[in-house]
Design a protein around this motif. Structure first.
Motif, PDB file in Angstrom:
ATOM      1  N   SER A 171       0.834  -1.221   0.000  1.00  7.57           N
ATOM      2  CA  SER A 171       0.000   0.000   0.000  1.00  7.57           C
ATOM      3  C   SER A 171       0.858   1.256   0.000  1.00  7.57           C
ATOM      4  N   GLN A 174       1.310   2.483  -3.370  1.00 10.50           N
ATOM      5  CA  GLN A 174       0.140   3.229  -3.865  1.00 10.50           C
ATOM      6  C   GLN A 174       0.139   4.632  -3.271  1.00 10.50           C
ATOM      7  N   ARG A 195       6.517  -9.339   7.716  1.00  8.30           N
ATOM      8  CA  ARG A 195       5.748  -9.358   8.968  1.00  8.30           C
ATOM      9  C   ARG A 195       6.576 -10.063  10.034  1.00  8.30           C
ATOM     10  N   PHE A 249     -11.047  -3.237   6.984  1.00 12.26           N
ATOM     11  CA  PHE A 249      -9.655  -2.808   6.847  1.00 12.26           C
ATOM     12  C   PHE A 249      -9.632  -1.318   7.152  1.00 12.26           C
ATOM     13  N   GLY A 283      -8.622  -9.477  -0.195  1.00 10.28           N
ATOM     14  CA  GLY A 283      -9.378  -8.454   0.515  1.00 10.28           C
ATOM     15  C   GLY A 283      -9.537  -7.235  -0.388  1.00 10.28           C
ATOM     16  N   VAL A 291      -7.879   8.405   3.582  1.00  5.01           N
ATOM     17  CA  VAL A 291      -6.657   8.066   2.832  1.00  5.01           C
ATOM     18  C   VAL A 291      -6.530   9.004   1.623  1.00  5.01           C
ATOM     19  N   ALA A 306      -9.807  -0.463  -3.939  1.00  3.80           N
ATOM     20  CA  ALA A 306      -8.482  -1.052  -3.741  1.00  3.80           C
ATOM     21  C   ALA A 306      -8.667  -2.518  -3.375  1.00  3.80           C
ATOM     22  N   MET A 309      -3.885  -8.962  -2.415  1.00  8.25           N
ATOM     23  CA  MET A 309      -3.865 -10.439  -2.330  1.00  8.25           C
ATOM     24  C   MET A 309      -2.434 -10.922  -2.127  1.00  8.25           C
TER      25      MET A 309
HETATM   26  C1  2U9 Z   1      -4.536   2.479  -0.818  1.00  2.51           C
HETATM   27  C2  2U9 Z   1      -5.797   2.354  -0.266  1.00  2.51           C
HETATM   28  C3  2U9 Z   1      -6.272   1.093   0.034  1.00  2.51           C
HETATM   29  C4  2U9 Z   1      -5.397  -2.393  -0.228  1.00  2.51           C
HETATM   30  C5  2U9 Z   1      -6.162  -3.523   0.357  1.00  2.51           C
HETATM   31  C6  2U9 Z   1      -6.562  -5.463   1.310  1.00  2.51           C
HETATM   32  C7  2U9 Z   1      -7.812  -4.945   1.259  1.00  2.51           C
HETATM   33  C8  2U9 Z   1      -6.260  -6.789   1.868  1.00  2.51           C
HETATM   34  C9  2U9 Z   1      -4.602  -8.428   2.331  1.00  2.51           C
HETATM   35  C10 2U9 Z   1      -4.868  -9.585   1.451  1.00  2.51           C
HETATM   36  C11 2U9 Z   1      -4.045 -10.716   1.878  1.00  2.51           C
HETATM   37  C12 2U9 Z   1      -3.158  -8.399   2.542  1.00  2.51           C
HETATM   38  O1  2U9 Z   1      -1.639 -10.165   1.461  1.00  2.51           O
HETATM   39  S1  2U9 Z   1      -2.609 -10.036   2.448  1.00  2.51           S
HETATM   40  O2  2U9 Z   1      -2.305 -10.453   3.755  1.00  2.51           O
HETATM   41  N1  2U9 Z   1      -5.014  -7.170   1.789  1.00  2.51           N
HETATM   42  O3  2U9 Z   1      -7.112  -7.475   2.359  1.00  2.51           O
HETATM   43  N2  2U9 Z   1      -5.622  -4.646   0.796  1.00  2.51           N
HETATM   44  S2  2U9 Z   1      -7.760  -3.459   0.548  1.00  2.51           S
HETATM   45  O4  2U9 Z   1      -6.034  -1.220   0.114  1.00  2.51           O
HETATM   46  C13 2U9 Z   1      -5.505  -0.013  -0.206  1.00  2.51           C
HETATM   47  C14 2U9 Z   1      -4.261   0.119  -0.741  1.00  2.51           C
HETATM   48  C15 2U9 Z   1      -3.777   1.378  -1.048  1.00  2.51           C
HETATM   49  C16 2U9 Z   1      -3.993   3.830  -1.152  1.00  2.51           C
END
Ligand code: 2U9
Length: 342
Positions: A171, A174, A195, A249, A283, A291, A306, A309
């Motif tokens: 993120s 982004q 992590r 989230f 997700g 944001v 957004a 995965m």
């Molecule tokens: C911006 C705003 C929102 C990115 C997002 C997820 C939901 C999510 C997980 C999936 C499995 C991380 O790899 S994992 O553990 N990610 O569920 N990520 S929305 O949302 C954003 C990104 C950038 C500026």
């Protein structure tokens, strides 16, 4: 004596320029200069005619001359032997030395496939640093200090400057794009994330993510659903079904997790889908207005979706890899399993 010395000087030039391309020519050289009736012997025979006081100097000149002739003879022989060996060594019928062709790592296979699918929808690829600052990784993403959701994304901090850390999601890339670019923004960010986890079959201290972001006017949840549906059909085949479950989230509102119908049992129920017929894949959600505003984007005018995965998760579903540790063990037996995969 003068005459013989002049003769030797001329002979030296002749010898330096001498060439021979085969054994017969080399033998002819030997006979001419070093043979029993050869030039060297004949000149040595002149010793008796040399005045006594010059004998010593003449002997020295003759020794040097003889050495020169012998050196030349040896070097002609060596060149000829080299040529012969080179020609003899070459067995044109021997099979060539095999250079084994490597295979792409399964994570690279999945990464490339994801990029090519989203490219069809107009998503560009953005990349960013793995060492991040707190702002881009957490605070700007609506995860201020002391936010409880930071607990789930504990990471590694840089000793010398604790506000630097290993990014926990892409993120932050982004976020960096939103800093530089005005909407419309349509990007995917593949990359390694970290992590603080105990390593096991199901958790690792690093893994790979692809996150996507689309910010423009009138972007809706329907766009999100259609985009992700297109993605899974391209990735897993046209018969795959999807469902969304509400989730949370900090950086998206509303948020949802997306499941696909189980590829193993086709939705009937099996061990992989824990007899539900569905497996979680990613997700997603609508970008939280906070944001957008953090990057000076007017959240009344623009909206965005957004998603994120884990590439290992996609690999697990596509290639049935069930132990996360296999990806980083460099075991050729594992890597060779993917030689035919695309
Ligand atoms: C911006 C705003 C929102 C990115 C997002 C997820 C939901 C999510 C997980 C999936 C499995 C991380 O790899 S994992 O553990 N990610 O569920 N990520 S929305 O949302 C954003 C990104 C950038 C500026």
């Amino acid at each position: 004596m003068e005459e013989i010395l002049e003769q030797i000087a001329t002979l030296k030039n002749e010898i330096s320029a001498a060439t021979a391309t085969n054994k017969d020519e080399i033998e002819a050289f030997r006979i001419k200069y070093l043979g029993t009736k050869g030039i060297v012997k004949a000149l040595m025979g002149e010793m008796k005619n040399v005045p006594n006081e010059q004998k010593r100097a003449f002997g020295q000149t003759m020794n040097e001359f003889k050495l020169l002739v012998e050196d030349k003879y040896n070097s002609l022989k060596e060149s000829e032997e080299d040529l012969e060996n080179a020609a003899g060594d070459e067995d044109l019928f021997l099979p060539g030395q095999q250079i084994p062709v490597g295979t792409r790592h399964p994570i690279s296979l999945v990464r490339n496939r994801i990029i090519s699918i989203f490219r069809k929808l107009g998503f560009a690829v953005a990349e960013g640093p793995e060492i991040e600052d707190d702002w881009h990784n957490f605070t700007a993403m609506n995860l201020p200090e002391d936010h409880p959701a930071r607990d789930m994304q504990d990471t590694f901090y840089i000793h010398q400057n604790p506000s630097w850390l290993l990014r926990t999601h892409t993120s932050s890339t982004q976020a960096r794009t939103m800093e530089k670019q005005k909407p419309p923004i349509r990007i995917i960010c593949p990359g390694r994330v970290y992590r603080n986890e105990t390593i096991s079959a199901r958790a690792h201290c690093f893994f790979h993510q692809v996150e996507g972001l689309y910010v423009a006017e009138n972007v809706s949840f329907a766009d999100l659903k259609q985009t992700l549906y297109f993605f899974v059909k391209e990735m897993f085949g046209p018969d795959v079904k999807i469902r969304f479950r509400p989730s949370y989230f900090p950086f998206t509102e509303p948020s949802a997790e997306m499941d696909i119908s189980c590829l193993i049992c086709g939705g009937e129920g099996c061990n992989v889908c824990k007899h539900t017929g569905w497996v979680e894949i990613l997700g997603s959600g609508m970008v939280h207005p906070n944001v957008l505003e953090n990057f000076g984007i007017d959240s009344k005018k623009y909206t965005g979706f957004a998603f994120g995965m884990g590439m290992e998760r996609i690999c697990q579903l596509k290639y049935r890899v069930n132990d996360l540790r296999l990806y980083s063990q460099n075991d050729l037996r594992f890597l060779k399993e993917f030689s035919g995969a695309l």
